[in-house]
Design a protein around this motif. Sequence first.
Motif, PDB file in Angstrom:
ATOM      1  N   THR A 196       0.982  -1.207  -0.191  1.00 26.90           N
ATOM      2  CA  THR A 196      -0.020  -0.305   0.097  1.00 26.90           C
ATOM      3  C   THR A 196       0.866   1.093   0.053  1.00 26.90           C
ATOM      4  OG1 THR A 196      -1.864  -1.049   1.137  1.00 26.90           O
ATOM      5  CG2 THR A 196      -1.843   1.341   1.368  1.00 26.90           C
ATOM      6  N   LEU A 197       0.737   2.306  -0.842  1.00 24.65           N
ATOM      7  CA  LEU A 197       1.503   3.418  -1.107  1.00 24.65           C
ATOM      8  C   LEU A 197       0.787   4.441   0.036  1.00 24.65           C
ATOM      9  CD1 LEU A 197       2.148   3.349  -5.089  1.00 24.65           C
ATOM     10  CD2 LEU A 197       3.630   2.438  -3.236  1.00 24.65           C
ATOM     11  N   ALA A 198       1.660   5.518   0.254  1.00 25.55           N
ATOM     12  CA  ALA A 198       1.240   6.584   1.043  1.00 25.55           C
ATOM     13  C   ALA A 198       0.461   6.159   2.372  1.00 25.55           C
ATOM     14  CB  ALA A 198       0.303   7.409   0.202  1.00 25.55           C
ATOM     15  N   LEU A 199       1.116   5.182   2.975  1.00 21.90           N
ATOM     16  CA  LEU A 199       0.639   4.608   4.153  1.00 21.90           C
ATOM     17  C   LEU A 199       0.804   5.663   5.470  1.00 21.90           C
ATOM     18  CD1 LEU A 199      -0.948   2.337   5.955  1.00 21.90           C
ATOM     19  CD2 LEU A 199       1.279   1.106   5.724  1.00 21.90           C
ATOM     20  N   ASP A 200      -0.043   5.578   6.393  1.00 25.26           N
ATOM     21  CA  ASP A 200       0.140   6.408   7.669  1.00 25.26           C
ATOM     22  C   ASP A 200      -0.513   5.356   8.701  1.00 25.26           C
ATOM     23  OD1 ASP A 200       1.303   8.571   6.734  1.00 25.26           O
ATOM     24  OD2 ASP A 200      -0.484   9.282   6.007  1.00 25.26           O
TER      25      ASP A 200
END
Length: 238
Positions: A196-200
Amino acid sequence: MLKKTLLAAGTAAALSFAGAAQADIIDLFTTDQNALILTDVGGPIFSQVSGANILGGFRDIGLQVFSDTGSPAARAIVEVSGGVFTFSNDNGIGGQATIQWDGGTDALDPGVLNTTGLGGVDLLAASADRFILDVLTADLGFPFQLRATDMLGGDFTISLTSAGPGTFEIPFAAFVGVDFSQIGSLSAVINTAGDTLALDLSVASIVTNQVPEPAVLSLLGLGLLGFGITSLRKTKTA
């Protein structure tokens, strides 16, 4: 950085724990750990810290980046600060974080999990039967893995998918063949393979707790129908 709405790691069917009981601490994240940062594909890199409120007295964290289609300044970061474990990926970054609790016997190479490093911690002593995760924020839909090993060679990993905000349970029974009265190590891999990209993600605590009251247990049984557990590894030696 692309910030998402408040969500939480767990499973779609995980239920909040309603009982009040004495908990065994896995990690309260009250011991800070300096940030690991990667700005391009690379890693894994690891660090180790010792402190109170950590199972076995030591915590290892790791970071690896599998893909980077973001700006030159985009980065992935993992750290523990102010009582919170935080893992964050800027836009275009596909990173993976690791947490290990294995007693600190791998101080020279914290990236190597010592599967007997805890020496046989008894997580059943207080009648506990599950992990309780207090997750503050997370992106929906990323994969993560939890692994438990024991001193007898039991070794089992479950694969889960994040969903929903709150406090979540993972029963010991999900770790088939692992003796929780003789735990050798615990570890987690978050956003497996950087899928998953741009995960926080931020987590406030991981503890264990006792069997809930019968009514809550009944509800939990219904919820587990959709728990989505996939077994990845089980070994047992004489």
